[in-house]
Design an enzyme around this catalytic site. Structure first.
Site, PDB file in Angstrom:
ATOM      1  N   ASP A 187       4.100   3.051   6.871  1.00  0.00           N
ATOM      2  CA  ASP A 187       3.313   2.842   8.091  1.00  0.00           C
ATOM      3  C   ASP A 187       4.134   2.282   9.241  1.00  0.00           C
ATOM      4  OD1 ASP A 187       3.595   0.187   6.823  1.00  0.00           O
ATOM      5  OD2 ASP A 187       2.209  -0.492   8.380  1.00  0.00           O
ATOM      6  N   LYS A 196       0.817  -1.200   0.000  1.00  0.00           N
ATOM      7  CA  LYS A 196       0.000   0.000   0.000  1.00  0.00           C
ATOM      8  C   LYS A 196       0.857   1.258   0.000  1.00  0.00           C
ATOM      9  CE  LYS A 196      -2.880  -2.515   3.252  1.00  0.00           C
ATOM     10  NZ  LYS A 196      -3.320  -2.524   4.671  1.00  0.00           N
ATOM     11  N   PHE A 225      13.974   3.926  10.876  1.00  0.00           N
ATOM     12  CA  PHE A 225      12.608   3.511  10.567  1.00  0.00           C
ATOM     13  C   PHE A 225      11.755   4.755  10.357  1.00  0.00           C
ATOM     14  CE2 PHE A 225       8.272   2.237  11.764  1.00  0.00           C
ATOM     15  CZ  PHE A 225       8.088   1.286  10.780  1.00  0.00           C
ATOM     16  N   ASP A 227      14.477  -1.167   0.723  1.00  0.00           N
ATOM     17  CA  ASP A 227      15.269  -1.348   1.939  1.00  0.00           C
ATOM     18  C   ASP A 227      16.188  -2.560   1.741  1.00  0.00           C
ATOM     19  OD1 ASP A 227      16.225  -1.521   4.529  1.00  0.00           O
ATOM     20  OD2 ASP A 227      14.270  -1.636   5.494  1.00  0.00           O
ATOM     21  N   GLU A 260       7.571   2.593  -6.050  1.00  0.00           N
ATOM     22  CA  GLU A 260       7.714   2.107  -4.662  1.00  0.00           C
ATOM     23  C   GLU A 260       7.893   3.292  -3.729  1.00  0.00           C
ATOM     24  OE1 GLU A 260       7.349  -0.026  -2.633  1.00  0.00           O
ATOM     25  OE2 GLU A 260       8.414  -1.895  -2.903  1.00  0.00           O
ATOM     26  N   ASP A 261       7.501   3.121  -2.488  1.00  0.00           N
ATOM     27  CA  ASP A 261       7.803   4.163  -1.503  1.00  0.00           C
ATOM     28  C   ASP A 261       9.237   4.030  -1.002  1.00  0.00           C
ATOM     29  OD1 ASP A 261       7.138   1.765  -0.320  1.00  0.00           O
ATOM     30  OD2 ASP A 261       6.038   2.646   1.353  1.00  0.00           O
TER      31      ASP A 261
HETATM   32  C1  PRP Z   1       7.466  -1.985   2.386  1.00  0.00           C
HETATM   33  C2  PRP Z   1       7.732  -1.018   1.248  1.00  0.00           C
HETATM   34  C3  PRP Z   1       8.409  -1.877   0.228  1.00  0.00           C
HETATM   35  C4  PRP Z   1       9.156  -2.893   1.059  1.00  0.00           C
HETATM   36  C5  PRP Z   1      10.599  -2.496   1.155  1.00  0.00           C
HETATM   37  O1  PRP Z   1       6.266  -2.632   2.113  1.00  0.00           O
HETATM   38  O2  PRP Z   1       6.537  -0.457   0.749  1.00  0.00           O
HETATM   39  O3  PRP Z   1       7.500  -2.539  -0.617  1.00  0.00           O
HETATM   40  O4  PRP Z   1       8.558  -2.874   2.351  1.00  0.00           O
HETATM   41  O5  PRP Z   1      11.309  -3.396   1.931  1.00  0.00           O
HETATM   42  P1  PRP Z   1      12.382  -4.424   1.371  1.00  0.00           P
HETATM   43  O6  PRP Z   1      13.248  -3.677   0.391  1.00  0.00           O
HETATM   44  O7  PRP Z   1      13.145  -4.809   2.626  1.00  0.00           O
HETATM   45  O8  PRP Z   1      11.689  -5.587   0.757  1.00  0.00           O
HETATM   46  P2  PRP Z   1       5.455  -3.483   3.172  1.00  0.00           P
HETATM   47  O9  PRP Z   1       5.781  -4.921   2.980  1.00  0.00           O
HETATM   48  O10 PRP Z   1       5.630  -2.909   4.549  1.00  0.00           O
HETATM   49  O11 PRP Z   1       3.960  -3.266   2.688  1.00  0.00           O
HETATM   50  P3  PRP Z   1       3.121  -1.921   2.580  1.00  0.00           P
HETATM   51  O12 PRP Z   1       3.588  -1.193   1.339  1.00  0.00           O
HETATM   52  O13 PRP Z   1       1.715  -2.370   2.467  1.00  0.00           O
HETATM   53  O14 PRP Z   1       3.389  -1.106   3.840  1.00  0.00           O
END
Ligand code: PRP
Length: 182
Positions: A159, A43, A152, A103, A99-100
């Site tokens: 979120d 999301k 964080f 990480d 993507e937001d």
């Molecule tokens: C977060 C973010 C990325 C991902 C990044 O999503 O939006 O998609 O984590 O992390 P990574 O590079 O370690 O994989 P999340 O799984 O929290 O879902 P959300 O977008 O619904 O918050």
């Protein structure tokens, strides 16, 4: 009301506006004649993608996937799960993922692999934030809004336990917020 839980603002509303404009220009240069699929990973992508879209003055298709890796906590679980797949075929299409944050790189790496496997003509990634210190996989996003340190962050889509996505800026939470709930 939500602002009182924020320790530091990392990307202000003005900074976000400038970042989105700059990224939109770079993306337009590359994609204006390609009718790409702009694929949002739900999301977290929602505010960024919605703002970016308004500055992309060319034909594109939008699509969404819901992929999760954090499952509500403050650190990646290491597990990537597709909760909702996109309905649009990607074969022979240029796909730009929005993507937001990147990480560990696990989420984006698995989505890029999947889209390539399905025959996308090209797959690139536009991320608002890049956190290279968190990487466990070698992945470099093509368009980056801002490189951030290993902290964080919440707001503008990101979120903590599903809260704070609707903050209009990106910031760090006061430690007492997550310490009191763990
Ligand atoms: C977060 C973010 C990325 C991902 C990044 O999503 O939006 O998609 O984590 O992390 P990574 O590079 O370690 O994989 P999340 O799984 O929290 O879902 P959300 O977008 O619904 O918050």
């Amino acid at each position: 009301m939500l602002e009182k839980d924020i320790e530091n603002v990392l990307i202000s509303q003005d900074d976000l506006r400038d970042i989105v404009m700059r990224m939109a220009k770079d993306i337009t240069d590359e994609y204006h004649d390609k009718f790409p699929i702009l694929l949002g990973l739900l999301k977290g992508c929602v505010p960024f993608m919605a703002d970016l879209l308004k500055h992309l003055d060319f034909h594109l298709e939008i699509a969404f996937m819901n992929v999760s890796s954090y499952h509500g906590g403050t650190a990646s679980s290491g597990e990537v799960k597709i909760d909702m797949d996109l309905g649009t075929p990607v074969k022979n299409r240029h796909v730009l993922i929005t993507e937001d944050i990147v990480d560990s790189g696990r989420t984006i790496d698995s989505v890029v692999d999947l889209l390539k496997y399905r025959g996308a003509k090209s797959v690139r990634v536009a991320t608002l934030m890049d956190k290279p210190e968190g990487r466990v996989l070698d992945f470099t996003p093509h368009y980056v809004g801002k490189t951030i340190p290993k902290a964080f962050v919440v707001g503008y889509g990101l979120d903590y336990q599903e809260k704070y996505r609707n903050l209009p800026f990106v910031g760090t939470l006061k430690p007492k917020i997550y310490m009191s709930e763990e």
